[in-house]
Write a protein that holds these residues in place. Sequence first.
Motif, PDB file in Angstrom:
ATOM      1  N   ALA A 287      -3.605   3.262   8.077  1.00  0.00           N
ATOM      2  CA  ALA A 287      -2.641   4.080   8.814  1.00  0.00           C
ATOM      3  C   ALA A 287      -1.217   3.750   8.383  1.00  0.00           C
ATOM      4  CB  ALA A 287      -2.801   3.835  10.318  1.00  0.00           C
ATOM      5  N   LYS A 288      -0.357   4.767   8.368  1.00  0.00           N
ATOM      6  CA  LYS A 288       1.037   4.589   7.950  1.00  0.00           C
ATOM      7  C   LYS A 288       1.877   4.122   9.141  1.00  0.00           C
ATOM      8  CE  LYS A 288       1.772   8.647   5.945  1.00  0.00           C
ATOM      9  NZ  LYS A 288       2.345   9.674   5.049  1.00  0.00           N
ATOM     10  N   GLU A 289       1.621   2.907   9.576  1.00  0.00           N
ATOM     11  CA  GLU A 289       2.390   2.328  10.667  1.00  0.00           C
ATOM     12  C   GLU A 289       3.760   1.906  10.129  1.00  0.00           C
ATOM     13  OE1 GLU A 289       0.079  -0.874  12.181  1.00  0.00           O
ATOM     14  OE2 GLU A 289      -1.614   0.415  12.776  1.00  0.00           O
ATOM     15  N   VAL A 290       4.822   2.288  10.816  1.00  0.00           N
ATOM     16  CA  VAL A 290       6.172   2.097  10.295  1.00  0.00           C
ATOM     17  C   VAL A 290       6.487   0.620  10.080  1.00  0.00           C
ATOM     18  CG1 VAL A 290       8.632   2.493  10.719  1.00  0.00           C
ATOM     19  CG2 VAL A 290       6.954   4.225  11.406  1.00  0.00           C
ATOM     20  N   ARG A 291       6.262  -0.192  11.091  1.00  0.00           N
ATOM     21  CA  ARG A 291       6.578  -1.620  10.977  1.00  0.00           C
ATOM     22  C   ARG A 291       5.746  -2.284   9.877  1.00  0.00           C
ATOM     23  NH1 ARG A 291       9.551  -3.455  15.380  1.00  0.00           N
ATOM     24  NH2 ARG A 291       9.661  -1.967  17.123  1.00  0.00           N
ATOM     25  N   LEU A 292       4.509  -1.877   9.737  1.00  0.00           N
ATOM     26  CA  LEU A 292       3.634  -2.483   8.742  1.00  0.00           C
ATOM     27  C   LEU A 292       4.099  -2.135   7.327  1.00  0.00           C
ATOM     28  CD1 LEU A 292       1.077  -4.164   8.342  1.00  0.00           C
ATOM     29  CD2 LEU A 292      -0.239  -2.035   8.402  1.00  0.00           C
ATOM     30  N   LEU A 293       4.411  -0.871   7.074  1.00  0.00           N
ATOM     31  CA  LEU A 293       4.890  -0.467   5.750  1.00  0.00           C
ATOM     32  C   LEU A 293       6.217  -1.149   5.425  1.00  0.00           C
ATOM     33  CD1 LEU A 293       4.043   3.357   5.711  1.00  0.00           C
ATOM     34  CD2 LEU A 293       2.745   1.465   4.738  1.00  0.00           C
ATOM     35  N   ASP A 294       7.080  -1.265   6.423  1.00  0.00           N
ATOM     36  CA  ASP A 294       8.351  -1.973   6.203  1.00  0.00           C
ATOM     37  C   ASP A 294       8.103  -3.436   5.852  1.00  0.00           C
ATOM     38  OD1 ASP A 294       9.777   0.302   6.660  1.00  0.00           O
ATOM     39  OD2 ASP A 294      10.454  -0.239   8.674  1.00  0.00           O
ATOM     40  N   ALA A 295       7.128  -4.062   6.523  1.00  0.00           N
ATOM     41  CA  ALA A 295       6.829  -5.476   6.256  1.00  0.00           C
ATOM     42  C   ALA A 295       6.263  -5.659   4.848  1.00  0.00           C
ATOM     43  CB  ALA A 295       5.850  -6.008   7.294  1.00  0.00           C
TER      44      ALA A 295
ATOM     45  N   LYS B 104       8.645  -7.981   2.821  1.00  0.00           N
ATOM     46  CA  LYS B 104       8.132  -9.349   2.740  1.00  0.00           C
ATOM     47  C   LYS B 104       7.082  -9.532   1.652  1.00  0.00           C
ATOM     48  CE  LYS B 104       8.974 -10.049   7.690  1.00  0.00           C
ATOM     49  NZ  LYS B 104       8.360 -10.357   9.015  1.00  0.00           N
ATOM     50  N   ALA B 105       6.294  -8.499   1.397  1.00  0.00           N
ATOM     51  CA  ALA B 105       5.234  -8.626   0.397  1.00  0.00           C
ATOM     52  C   ALA B 105       5.668  -8.114  -0.972  1.00  0.00           C
ATOM     53  CB  ALA B 105       3.980  -7.882   0.857  1.00  0.00           C
ATOM     54  N   GLY B 106       6.859  -7.540  -1.061  1.00  0.00           N
ATOM     55  CA  GLY B 106       7.396  -7.149  -2.355  1.00  0.00           C
ATOM     56  C   GLY B 106       6.802  -5.911  -2.969  1.00  0.00           C
ATOM     57  N   VAL B 107       6.210  -5.023  -2.160  1.00  0.00           N
ATOM     58  CA  VAL B 107       5.682  -3.764  -2.681  1.00  0.00           C
ATOM     59  C   VAL B 107       6.830  -2.755  -2.738  1.00  0.00           C
ATOM     60  CG1 VAL B 107       4.006  -1.923  -2.402  1.00  0.00           C
ATOM     61  CG2 VAL B 107       3.436  -4.248  -1.676  1.00  0.00           C
ATOM     62  N   THR B 108       7.150  -2.313  -3.927  1.00  0.00           N
ATOM     63  CA  THR B 108       8.319  -1.461  -4.121  1.00  0.00           C
ATOM     64  C   THR B 108       8.216  -0.168  -3.326  1.00  0.00           C
ATOM     65  OG1 THR B 108       8.566  -2.336  -6.359  1.00  0.00           O
ATOM     66  CG2 THR B 108       9.755  -0.302  -5.839  1.00  0.00           C
ATOM     67  N   MET B 109       9.100  -0.014  -2.339  1.00  0.00           N
ATOM     68  CA  MET B 109       9.275   1.243  -1.607  1.00  0.00           C
ATOM     69  C   MET B 109       7.977   1.777  -0.989  1.00  0.00           C
ATOM     70  SD  MET B 109      11.957   3.142  -4.221  1.00  0.00           S
ATOM     71  CE  MET B 109      12.198   4.565  -3.154  1.00  0.00           C
ATOM     72  N   LEU B 110       7.112   0.877  -0.513  1.00  0.00           N
ATOM     73  CA  LEU B 110       5.918   1.370   0.181  1.00  0.00           C
ATOM     74  C   LEU B 110       6.305   2.087   1.469  1.00  0.00           C
ATOM     75  CD1 LEU B 110       2.830   1.491  -0.019  1.00  0.00           C
ATOM     76  CD2 LEU B 110       2.740  -0.578   1.381  1.00  0.00           C
ATOM     77  N   ASP B 111       7.445   1.723   2.064  1.00  0.00           N
ATOM     78  CA  ASP B 111       7.888   2.395   3.288  1.00  0.00           C
ATOM     79  C   ASP B 111       8.230   3.849   3.045  1.00  0.00           C
ATOM     80  OD1 ASP B 111      10.009   1.381   1.723  1.00  0.00           O
ATOM     81  OD2 ASP B 111      11.400   1.481   3.397  1.00  0.00           O
ATOM     82  N   TYR B 112       8.442   4.246   1.784  1.00  0.00           N
ATOM     83  CA  TYR B 112       8.726   5.647   1.476  1.00  0.00           C
ATOM     84  C   TYR B 112       7.469   6.504   1.505  1.00  0.00           C
ATOM     85  CZ  TYR B 112      13.660   5.090   0.406  1.00  0.00           C
ATOM     86  OH  TYR B 112      15.012   4.878   0.515  1.00  0.00           O
ATOM     87  N   ALA B 113       6.311   5.905   1.791  1.00  0.00           N
ATOM     88  CA  ALA B 113       5.106   6.713   2.008  1.00  0.00           C
ATOM     89  C   ALA B 113       5.297   7.639   3.205  1.00  0.00           C
ATOM     90  CB  ALA B 113       3.893   5.810   2.225  1.00  0.00           C
TER      91      ALA B 113
ATOM     92  N   ALA C  47      -3.135   3.748  -1.459  1.00  0.00           N
ATOM     93  CA  ALA C  47      -2.122   3.468  -2.487  1.00  0.00           C
ATOM     94  C   ALA C  47      -2.606   2.356  -3.401  1.00  0.00           C
ATOM     95  CB  ALA C  47      -0.804   3.074  -1.831  1.00  0.00           C
ATOM     96  N   LEU C  48      -2.629   2.645  -4.713  1.00  0.00           N
ATOM     97  CA  LEU C  48      -2.908   1.633  -5.729  1.00  0.00           C
ATOM     98  C   LEU C  48      -1.596   0.955  -6.094  1.00  0.00           C
ATOM     99  CD1 LEU C  48      -5.193   3.833  -8.013  1.00  0.00           C
ATOM    100  CD2 LEU C  48      -5.974   2.028  -6.447  1.00  0.00           C
ATOM    101  N   ILE C  49      -1.571  -0.369  -6.010  1.00  0.00           N
ATOM    102  CA  ILE C  49      -0.326  -1.108  -6.208  1.00  0.00           C
ATOM    103  C   ILE C  49      -0.553  -2.148  -7.304  1.00  0.00           C
ATOM    104  CG2 ILE C  49       1.469  -2.481  -5.081  1.00  0.00           C
ATOM    105  CD1 ILE C  49       0.242  -1.428  -2.377  1.00  0.00           C
ATOM    106  N   PRO C  50      -0.208  -1.838  -8.557  1.00  0.00           N
ATOM    107  CA  PRO C  50      -0.366  -2.833  -9.631  1.00  0.00           C
ATOM    108  C   PRO C  50       0.592  -4.010  -9.434  1.00  0.00           C
ATOM    109  CG  PRO C  50       0.025  -0.604 -10.484  1.00  0.00           C
ATOM    110  CD  PRO C  50       0.340  -0.578  -9.031  1.00  0.00           C
ATOM    111  N   ASP C  51       0.408  -5.034 -10.239  1.00  0.00           N
ATOM    112  CA  ASP C  51       1.359  -6.146 -10.281  1.00  0.00           C
ATOM    113  C   ASP C  51       2.756  -5.565 -10.483  1.00  0.00           C
ATOM    114  OD1 ASP C  51       3.036  -8.260 -11.094  1.00  0.00           O
ATOM    115  OD2 ASP C  51       1.341  -9.393 -11.874  1.00  0.00           O
ATOM    116  N   GLN C  52       3.668  -5.838  -9.527  1.00  0.00           N
ATOM    117  CA  GLN C  52       4.978  -5.193  -9.546  1.00  0.00           C
ATOM    118  C   GLN C  52       5.877  -5.659 -10.694  1.00  0.00           C
ATOM    119  OE1 GLN C  52       5.838  -2.611  -6.651  1.00  0.00           O
ATOM    120  NE2 GLN C  52       3.840  -2.722  -7.632  1.00  0.00           N
ATOM    121  N   GLY C  53       5.440  -6.697 -11.406  1.00  0.00           N
ATOM    122  CA  GLY C  53       6.235  -7.155 -12.536  1.00  0.00           C
ATOM    123  C   GLY C  53       5.724  -6.673 -13.882  1.00  0.00           C
TER     124      GLY C  53
END
Length: 567
Positions: A311-319, A323-332, A263-269
């Motif tokens: 790896a798409k680890e559930v707890r890691l994507l949620d964190a 906490k890291a402010g990545v918009t909806m990465l848990d929806y992967a 996943a490429l994650i640009p500056d979220q702002g």
Amino acid sequence: MSQDNRNLVVFALIAVLLLFGWPLVQHQFFPTANPPVTTIKDGKTEVLPQPSADPAADAPAAVRNRQQVLAETPRVAIDTPALSGSINLKGPRIDDLILKDYNQTVAKDSAPIRLLSPSGAPDAYFASFGWQAQGLNPPGPDTIWQASGTKLTPATPVTLSAANDHGQRFQIRIAIDQDFMFTVQQTVANAGAAPVQVATYALVNRKGVSEDPDSWTIHIGPMAVHGGSADYDINFKDIDKAPERFDTTGGWLGFSDKYWLTALIPDQGQPFAGQFRAGANKAYQADYTLQPRTVQPGQAVTQTARFFAGAKEVRLLDAYTDKAGVTMLDYAIDWGWFRVVEKPIFYYLDWLFKLVGNFGVAIILLTVTIRGLMFPIAQKQFASMASMRALQPKMKAIQERYKDDKPRQQQEIMQLYKTEKVNPVAGCLPTLLQVPIFYALYKVLMLTIEMRHQPFVLWIKDLSAPDPLTPLNLFGLLDFTPPHFIAIGVIPILLGISMYFQFKLNPAPMDAAQKQIFALMPWVLMFVMAPFAVGLQVYWITSNLLTIAQQQWLYSKHPALKQAAVK
């Protein structure tokens, strides 16, 4: 044709459709399980290869070629608790990545998963970061960058440097955490005499489509989050026809396999333009470009992005999301409509696993918990079922009395329900409540990497795969592989037996055809459920056994109900 015979014919047709048409439906809408990880031959368990496990896998004959490709360019090693590999200084590219904690198969000597591989090697898969040439004259794809160190670790970031002939100096500082997230800072310092336009971009490119099957319930392939929602509607076939583009602020884009994600994650702002496109030789690319910025002489501009590869680890994507402010990465992880049920079930099941150390036992304990919470409702269900059994002689009398007057017969039966204070649909509530729970467990077993390759007992080496042991070839002693739709495993057979005894405790229908239907239903469902994950079957068997125990307890506490049923 009598009504009884008509009912039996209808059921026979439905049974045929279930047995032969259901596999076609489930392949698209409900993929039944992960591919089997083992097979039984000569009574022994043999590990099967897993081609879909490894996005950038090398065939044995191609390993030398990949090593040659890696040796052709200077590199910076990557070494973290979760990852190993290297960064290609030509480009530059992150194009060599191995997941240390995940193996391709359940074999003890199995090789680890290779997620990224360099261009020119089989199954190339890589990420690159740079600047668009809008009068800037940035370093090109053949530029060899200079590195500040020889190894990237969580404690030692690496800065890559290059320059052009017009006074601009370029730096890419790459840092990495303990897991799978790279942080990439792209800086342009303008030492020239005139202002320059800077447009930062990043891309991830892969050769070929995912080996994991894409379906209605589980999205595999290109994926993006934009406009505040997850976009699961982009597929490889779509971008073969035309590029898919979007503009947004906040979000990400990349490629999602069942268990792995880039996943490429640009500056979220910052607003960015994202796109997916197809290239030559079945190559697919996800990329984004930030809006151009002007860099005056003597000034520098730094833009920060992140790159997830792992790896798409559930707890890691949620964190990363919380906490890291990545918009909806848990929806992967494509939880779907029932995520409000599925995620709590996953977290509870994962907690039970950490408690007992066996996912099969954890599933049994999950079932006990669910049945315990539903015990009051289940008791009402069983009481309603027993009351229906007690009413059967009266209902039979009404049917005999008004057999030629169906409307009057229904009217009298409804009056009987009202007089005896029996609700004929009250027994359906616990079953209906279990439907989202059962579906949630199905998605947890299918989607979460935490369930991948989790053994239970004896020959069950993966609870997310079907039962590999079947009596049709004498449990592997015969050199014969039964057709898929009749290769019923031992666990599905136990499921059918448990359903049979549960159905025996239910009120017997008065209609003869319905009795035959209910007698055959457990065995039809056994065939339907056989291709599903063993973990689901363990859940259902445990639930059936608890249901039988609960109903027997009810009869022991209320003997009159059992006596009425016997009469």
